[in-house]
Design a protein around this motif. Sequence first.
Motif, PDB file in Angstrom:
ATOM      1  N   HIS A 129      -9.935  -0.193   1.155  1.00 41.08           N
ATOM      2  CA  HIS A 129     -10.726   0.280  -0.232  1.00 41.08           C
ATOM      3  C   HIS A 129      -9.149   0.410  -1.132  1.00 41.08           C
ATOM      4  N   ALA A 130      -7.690   0.336  -0.532  1.00 46.33           N
ATOM      5  CA  ALA A 130      -6.730   0.055  -1.352  1.00 46.33           C
ATOM      6  C   ALA A 130      -6.693  -1.227  -2.104  1.00 46.33           C
ATOM      7  N   SER A 142      -8.521  -2.514  -5.159  1.00 38.59           N
ATOM      8  CA  SER A 142      -7.784  -1.278  -5.707  1.00 38.59           C
ATOM      9  C   SER A 142      -7.163  -2.876  -6.942  1.00 38.59           C
ATOM     10  N   ASN A 150     -13.241   5.756  -7.589  1.00 39.40           N
ATOM     11  CA  ASN A 150     -13.848   4.029  -6.995  1.00 39.40           C
ATOM     12  C   ASN A 150     -14.015   4.016  -6.678  1.00 39.40           C
ATOM     13  N   ILE A 190       0.135   0.088  -5.128  1.00 41.18           N
ATOM     14  CA  ILE A 190      -0.789   0.431  -4.920  1.00 41.18           C
ATOM     15  C   ILE A 190      -0.496   1.793  -4.702  1.00 41.18           C
ATOM     16  N   ALA A 244      -0.361   3.919  -1.766  1.00 35.72           N
ATOM     17  CA  ALA A 244      -0.316   5.745  -2.768  1.00 35.72           C
ATOM     18  C   ALA A 244      -0.630   6.504  -1.461  1.00 35.72           C
ATOM     19  N   THR A 273      -7.804   1.809   4.287  1.00 41.14           N
ATOM     20  CA  THR A 273      -6.852   0.319   3.843  1.00 41.14           C
ATOM     21  C   THR A 273      -7.668  -0.654   2.463  1.00 41.14           C
ATOM     22  N   PRO A 302      -8.546   9.694   1.052  1.00 46.30           N
ATOM     23  CA  PRO A 302      -8.754   8.577   0.529  1.00 46.30           C
ATOM     24  C   PRO A 302      -9.500   7.829   1.504  1.00 46.30           C
ATOM     25  N   GLN A 338      -5.233   3.725  -6.332  1.00 49.51           N
ATOM     26  CA  GLN A 338      -5.899   3.957  -5.046  1.00 49.51           C
ATOM     27  C   GLN A 338      -6.705   5.700  -5.433  1.00 49.51           C
ATOM     28  N   GLU A 339      -8.185   5.485  -5.600  1.00 50.57           N
ATOM     29  CA  GLU A 339      -8.498   6.626  -6.628  1.00 50.57           C
ATOM     30  C   GLU A 339      -9.520   7.059  -5.489  1.00 50.57           C
ATOM     31  N   MET A 342       0.920  -1.619  -0.035  1.00 51.53           N
ATOM     32  CA  MET A 342       0.310   0.232  -0.380  1.00 51.53           C
ATOM     33  C   MET A 342       0.549   1.422  -0.304  1.00 51.53           C
ATOM     34  N   LYS A 368      -1.363   6.067  -6.244  1.00 51.77           N
ATOM     35  CA  LYS A 368      -2.589   7.352  -7.113  1.00 51.77           C
ATOM     36  C   LYS A 368      -1.935   7.544  -8.122  1.00 51.77           C
TER      37      LYS A 368
END
Length: 308
Positions: A103-104, A107, A84, A52, A11, A101, A98, A80-81, A9, A54
Amino acid sequence: MNKPVLVIMAAGMGSRYGGLKQIDPVDEEGHIIMDFSIYDAKKAGFEKVIFIIKKENEQDFKAAVGNRISEQMEVAYVFQELSNLPEGYQVPEGRIKPWGTAHAVLSCIDEVDGPFAVINADDYYGREAFRLIYDYLSTHTDDEKYRYTMVGYQLGNTVTDNGHVARGICELDESGRLLEIHERTRIEKRNGGIAYSEDDGNTWTEVSADAIVSMNMWGFTYSILEEIKGGFPGFLDEGLKKNPMKCEYFLPAVVSRLTETDRASVAVLKSADKWYGVTYKEDKPTVVAAIRKMKEEGLYPQKLWADR
């Protein structure tokens, strides 16, 4: 079974220092903390890493990290946007934070096809952790329950001298499986011990230095991705009403929901290694000194990958 892959992770990487180009090396050779994690992961058996990040950081990230790592392992990128979101949902006007985690990790749903480990980009976990989690992921599959795992650390090995930290304190059953994670957002060294506060420092509760905490080093089967996806709309329904600017979909919350309903079992693999990270800029000299000492002891070569 497909071989386990490593998911990092990243992002939020660089946010503490104002951008990717300002990520500080932790040794004279220019390595950053993530280099050591990937080195340890490859030694443990991982052959693929998924970053992951941006979307707007893609070129900078590849220049600073990805292109170098792609010479050692198979590399993939996912983004990770904020946008999304499930159909029918929109980003609240003015939100920049954001979605958290879980959600990350979501992705990665189109890139992962088997077991995978998840780590933070800016934490040093130690070689033992990667060996433990790779071996578990290589030998366990879902059966009547989802078979997940987590590497746990002794709290005393994860705190800083320079301020407070957030940690998930783990409650385990007699067989070492995870019952619950208690998120404590303000833990610090205090009066010769360790304590946490839930009211901005007005009152404090002591906690043992031997308590097992989560440092976001998880091992999952693909099933977690479907669970995260399935639970996201419900999270948004509640979160957007209560805290639209800052609500976050956390990975431990998804895991807790599955363990509480007896749908998942999480084996906690205990590592005796010391965690290192740069929560505060003042932490950096400690990390630099630790890396130097590990190199002197032969745990790492002076230049990573020199022994490939």
